[in-house]
Design a protein around this motif. Structure first.
Motif, short mmCIF file in Angstrom:
data_model
loop_
_atom_site.label_atom_id
_atom_site.label_comp_id
_atom_site.label_asym_id
_atom_site.label_seq_id
_atom_site.Cartn_x
_atom_site.Cartn_y
_atom_site.Cartn_z
N ARG A 128 61.81 143.00 6.28
CA ARG A 128 61.94 143.94 7.38
C ARG A 128 61.89 143.27 8.75
O ARG A 128 62.80 143.44 9.58
N GLU A 129 60.84 142.55 9.03
CA GLU A 129 60.65 141.98 10.36
C GLU A 129 61.77 141.01 10.73
O GLU A 129 62.31 141.05 11.85
N ALA A 130 62.15 140.15 9.78
CA ALA A 130 63.18 139.14 10.06
C ALA A 130 64.54 139.79 10.31
O ALA A 130 65.26 139.41 11.24
N VAL A 131 64.88 140.77 9.48
CA VAL A 131 66.18 141.42 9.63
C VAL A 131 66.24 142.20 10.94
O VAL A 131 67.23 142.13 11.68
N VAL A 132 65.18 142.93 11.26
CA VAL A 132 65.16 143.71 12.50
C VAL A 132 65.28 142.78 13.71
O VAL A 132 66.04 143.06 14.65
N LEU A 141 64.91 151.11 1.30
CA LEU A 141 63.76 150.23 1.22
C LEU A 141 62.87 150.43 2.44
O LEU A 141 61.65 150.51 2.33
N TRP A 142 63.51 150.51 3.60
CA TRP A 142 62.81 150.77 4.85
C TRP A 142 63.82 151.19 5.92
O TRP A 142 65.02 150.98 5.76
N SER A 143 63.31 151.76 6.99
CA SER A 143 64.15 152.17 8.12
C SER A 143 63.38 151.86 9.40
O SER A 143 62.17 152.08 9.47
#
Length: 279
Positions: free
Chosen positions: A58-62, A107-109
């Motif tokens: 999550r953190e890396a992609v965002v 998975l997450w948003s």
């Protein structure tokens, strides 16, 4: 024929969702991530997919999505919702599916708001468009060599644009200095302000009359303006007209009209800059 790197970058800056997706897909290619996107109610809904959850931290992609999009600064796009899921078969209505059942579809948003570049930086970048290269597009396509003739004309046009940019930066700096000087008069501490006064109307000339003349010519020329350089020139003239109107003293019977014209001319300057940014 493939579009050039600069073409894709330029289209993305203009808000083309297809170009934005291409840039993001090129950026994430080595990580096995693919993206899709659609604008929905003023928000760019971005879908990032990968074969497994480990490829979508999550953190890396965002952070990467934010960095790429802020480097593009697409026109009209500031709010982005990043949706992540395991890759699935092509679905034309993927957003509808996510909205129906977000907990089981994703998975997450993560919603983000993009930072906008300062006006001077954006103006400089747009003046150089579509020749400015985006760092996330390196080596996507092989760029064609520039012919000597096109380089000659681009140099002339670029020189004129740079001159107009310097004029606009000068006016913006003058406005900033004026604000800081007023703050200083009120007891606040300005940051290293040059106390040199801004240029006034030439001696013996009525600033009100001169401002009206400049404004009338700007209105006339605005009817045929068709390039970024022409709109930038109009913005400079509207700013000059507004500054002249601001010189009309309070004891002048035309003072109320002049104050109204300051607001009007300033608004016209903003509109001219917006038109210039469309190119």
């Amino acid at each position: 024929m493939h579009p050039t790197i600069d073409d894709i970058d330029f289209q993305a800056r203009q808000g083309s969702v297809a170009a934005i997706i291409q840039i993001l897909n090129d950026h994430f290619a080595e990580e096995g991530i693919r993206t899709r996107a659609i604008q929905d109610s003023g928000i760019l809904q971005l879908l990032v997919e990968a074969p497994n959850a480990d490829a979508l931290p999550r953190e890396a992609v965002v952070d990467q999505v934010r960095q790429v999009l802020e480097s593009i600064s697409p026109r009209g796009i500031s709010r982005v919702n990043i949706n992540s899921r395991i890759v699935q078969e092509q679905q034309l209505l993927w957003l509808d599916e996510i909205k129906r059942d977000p907990e089981n579809s994703l998975l997450w948003s993560e919603p983000i708001v993009l930072k906008r570049p300062n006006p001077a930086a954006r103006l400089w970048r747009d003046l150089r468009a579509p020749r400015q290269r985006n760092p996330f597009l390196d080596d996507v396509y092989k760029k064609k060599p520039t012919t000597s003739r096109s380089a000659f004309w681009r140099g002339i046009i670029g020189g004129a644009s740079l001159a107009l940019l310097l004029l606009l930066v000068g006016w913006a700096t003058k406005d900033w200095l004026g604000v800081n000087l007023r703050l200083g008069a009120q007891g606040e501490t300005p940051n290293e302000v040059d106390p040199t006064p801004a240029p006034a109307a030439p001696a013996g000339q009525d600033p009100f009359v001169l401002a009206v003349r400049i404004a009338q010519q700007a209105v006339e020329d605005g009817r045929t303006a068709s390039t970024a350089a022409e709109w930038l020139d109009l913005a400079v003239r509207w700013q000059r007209a507004a500054d002249l109107m601001a010189e009309v003293p309070p004891e002048d019977e035309r003072y109320p009209i002049a104050q109204d014209r300051v607001q009007t001319y300033s608004a016209n300057r903003a509109m001219a800059l917006m038109e210039a940014e469309k190119f």
